[in-house]
Design a protein around this motif. Structure first.
Motif, PDB file in Angstrom:
ATOM      1  N   ILE A  28      -3.230  -4.280  -4.800  1.00 34.42           N
ATOM      2  CA  ILE A  28      -3.671  -3.006  -4.236  1.00 34.42           C
ATOM      3  C   ILE A  28      -3.821  -1.916  -5.294  1.00 34.42           C
ATOM      4  N   ILE A  29      -2.955  -1.927  -6.303  1.00 35.47           N
ATOM      5  CA  ILE A  29      -2.874  -0.827  -7.264  1.00 35.47           C
ATOM      6  C   ILE A  29      -3.506  -1.213  -8.598  1.00 35.47           C
ATOM      7  N   ASN A  30      -4.423  -0.390  -9.066  1.00 34.44           N
ATOM      8  CA  ASN A  30      -5.019  -0.591 -10.381  1.00 34.44           C
ATOM      9  C   ASN A  30      -4.210   0.134 -11.450  1.00 34.44           C
ATOM     10  N   ARG A  31      -4.150  -0.445 -12.624  1.00 30.28           N
ATOM     11  CA  ARG A  31      -3.535   0.217 -13.769  1.00 30.28           C
ATOM     12  C   ARG A  31      -4.276   1.516 -14.055  1.00 30.28           C
ATOM     13  N   THR A  32      -3.547   2.587 -14.352  1.00 30.87           N
ATOM     14  CA  THR A  32      -4.178   3.883 -14.613  1.00 30.87           C
ATOM     15  C   THR A  32      -4.338   4.120 -16.115  1.00 30.87           C
ATOM     16  N   PRO A  33      -5.334   4.923 -16.498  1.00 28.67           N
ATOM     17  CA  PRO A  33      -5.566   5.177 -17.929  1.00 28.67           C
ATOM     18  C   PRO A  33      -4.444   5.997 -18.558  1.00 28.67           C
ATOM     19  N   LEU A  34      -4.261   5.797 -19.845  1.00 27.70           N
ATOM     20  CA  LEU A  34      -3.393   6.634 -20.659  1.00 27.70           C
ATOM     21  C   LEU A  34      -4.240   7.100 -21.838  1.00 27.70           C
ATOM     22  N   ALA A  67       2.950   1.277  -1.562  1.00 26.89           N
ATOM     23  CA  ALA A  67       2.480  -0.106  -1.526  1.00 26.89           C
ATOM     24  C   ALA A  67       3.641  -1.085  -1.651  1.00 26.89           C
ATOM     25  N   ASN A  68       4.558  -0.806  -2.569  1.00 26.64           N
ATOM     26  CA  ASN A  68       5.678  -1.716  -2.767  1.00 26.64           C
ATOM     27  C   ASN A  68       6.550  -1.798  -1.517  1.00 26.64           C
ATOM     28  N   LYS A  69       6.805  -0.665  -0.887  1.00 27.66           N
ATOM     29  CA  LYS A  69       7.636  -0.655   0.305  1.00 27.66           C
ATOM     30  C   LYS A  69       6.954  -1.338   1.483  1.00 27.66           C
ATOM     31  N   ILE A  70       5.710  -0.973   1.754  1.00 24.33           N
ATOM     32  CA  ILE A  70       5.029  -1.516   2.929  1.00 24.33           C
ATOM     33  C   ILE A  70       4.783  -3.014   2.787  1.00 24.33           C
ATOM     34  N   LEU A  71       4.432  -3.458   1.587  1.00 23.08           N
ATOM     35  CA  LEU A  71       4.223  -4.889   1.364  1.00 23.08           C
ATOM     36  C   LEU A  71       5.517  -5.698   1.479  1.00 23.08           C
ATOM     37  N   SER A  72       6.668  -5.039   1.378  1.00 22.55           N
ATOM     38  CA  SER A  72       7.952  -5.735   1.500  1.00 22.55           C
ATOM     39  C   SER A  72       8.395  -5.907   2.956  1.00 22.55           C
ATOM     40  N   LEU A  73       7.712  -5.246   3.907  1.00 20.90           N
ATOM     41  CA  LEU A  73       8.097  -5.331   5.315  1.00 20.90           C
ATOM     42  C   LEU A  73       7.783  -6.719   5.879  1.00 20.90           C
ATOM     43  N   ALA A  93      -0.588   8.313   0.681  1.00 23.26           N
ATOM     44  CA  ALA A  93      -0.330   6.980   0.121  1.00 23.26           C
ATOM     45  C   ALA A  93      -0.004   5.983   1.226  1.00 23.26           C
ATOM     46  N   VAL A  94       0.871   6.386   2.141  1.00 25.50           N
ATOM     47  CA  VAL A  94       1.243   5.511   3.250  1.00 25.50           C
ATOM     48  C   VAL A  94       0.028   5.225   4.129  1.00 25.50           C
ATOM     49  N   ALA A  95      -0.758   6.263   4.434  1.00 19.90           N
ATOM     50  CA  ALA A  95      -1.944   6.077   5.269  1.00 19.90           C
ATOM     51  C   ALA A  95      -2.948   5.145   4.597  1.00 19.90           C
ATOM     52  N   TYR A  96      -3.127   5.296   3.295  1.00 20.76           N
ATOM     53  CA  TYR A  96      -4.074   4.473   2.534  1.00 20.76           C
ATOM     54  C   TYR A  96      -3.676   2.993   2.557  1.00 20.76           C
ATOM     55  N   VAL A  97      -2.415   2.730   2.255  1.00 20.62           N
ATOM     56  CA  VAL A  97      -1.947   1.338   2.231  1.00 20.62           C
ATOM     57  C   VAL A  97      -1.969   0.750   3.639  1.00 20.62           C
TER      58      VAL A  97
END
Length: 332
Positions: A28-34, A67-73, A93-97
């Motif tokens: 779900i999550i893409n690496r972000t730029p630095l 994402a980490n929390k919701i995917l763990s349910l 974030a919760v709504a998106y996931v």
């Protein structure tokens, strides 16, 4: 700021929790730029990097922990639905996931949440309940829904899955900046700082962690001063994402912030305002007030000078256009 370090062993997270989160959220999550900011680097005479968490689809880092929390349910929990309370970004974030996974979500927010974030919540399809004048009051309504409808509450920060999800930012920074010496992290409930602090100091305990917050209603800062979680009345601030209590029954983040944070800085409203406008002018980058607190700390020479790289967490970009127009007018 390393006083009062008594950590309950049963609540202790480890770096393994963060690696597990990294694997879990990868779909779900893409690496972000630095990126390196040459303007800020030149100002302080050392490399300054910006970790761009504002480029997530929802415009804020919070999507990692959600994402980490919701995917763990488990499947039954997902079927019943979820609820959360938020100053805006965590709710998005919760709504998106939830939308990606086909889970029904209710987001409880206070009347202080800016219109830009309310509009984003609506677009993401969450059911919105506006309740009270603070995140704490919105949280009360959220827990009522848990009892009434059996919804699973997705905590904004004081949850091991949320903390571990935010900690994945630290893993990404370590992979790109081998000479990292300082990291500046916006501080509110402490989930972001706790997760990144754990990730970084598990690798190199000498890395300095500095928390930054606004002067008004800095609950974690005031709680650390008295040695226990307290409540404060919320006041208007450009850094509205940093508003909200830390929970009087805080189980994780209060102790983890005590353990991992080396220093904490309070930023004035005019410094936040200038930094937001500065980043639009010099970097063509929109960021919300909470994200600008770290930039303000560098622009104000508030971080002790030393050799090696410094990284600033640019936590989000969700800010009303009306606010930006006023900032630009004042800046010019």
């Amino acid at each position: 700021m390393n006083h009062l370090k008594s950590v309950r062993k049963e609540n202790e997270l480890t770096i393994l929790n963060i690696w597990e989160a990294k694997r879990r959220i990868a779909s779900i999550i893409n690496r972000t730029p630095l990126i390196q900011s040459y303007i800020l680097s030149e100002k302080v005479g050392r490399p300054v990097y910006l970790k761009l968490e504002n480029v997530h689809e929802i415009g804020a880092f919070k999507v990692r922990g959600a994402a980490n929390k919701i995917l763990s349910l488990n499947e039954e929990e997902k079927k019943r639905g979820i609820a959360t309370f938020s100053t805006g970004n965590h709710g998005m974030a919760v709504a998106y996931v939830a939308k990606k996974l086909g889970i029904e979500a209710v987001v409880c927010i206070s009347q202080r949440v800016p219109n830009a974030k309310v509009d984003s919540l609506k677009r993401l399809g969450a059911k919105i309940e506006i309740y009270g004048d603070s995140q704490d009051e919105a949280g009360e309504r959220c827990y009522e829904l848990e009892k009434e409808k059996g919804l699973t509450v997705i905590e904004p920060f004081d949850d091991p899955h949320i903390i571990a999800g935010q900690g994945t930012i630290g893993l990404e920074i370590l992979e790109e900046v081998p000479d990292l010496k300082d990291v500046i992290i916006p501080l509110s409930g402490g989930g972001l700082l706790s997760g990144i602090g754990l990730a970084l100091k598990s690798n190199d305990p000498s890395i300095r962690i500095t928390g930054v917050s606004m002067e008004h209603s800095a609950v974690m800062y005031e709680s650390l001063k008295v040695g226990k979680p307290i409540k404060l009345v919320e006041k208007n601030t450009l850094a509205d994402s940093l508003l909200g209590g830390i929970g009087l029954d805080n189980k994780y983040t209060f102790q983890m912030v005590q353990k991992y944070m080396d220093d904490v800085l309070l930023i004035k409203e005019e410094e936040i305002s200038y930094s937001m406008a500065f980043m639009m002018d010099k970097h063509r980058m929109i960021m919300e007030g909470a994200a600008a607190t770290g930039v303000a700390a560098v622009l104000g020479n508030k971080v002790a000078h030393q050799e090696g790289a410094l990284a600033i967490i640019i936590s989000g970009q969700n800010v009303d256009l009306s606010v930006l127009r006023q900032l630009i007018q004042n800046y010019s």
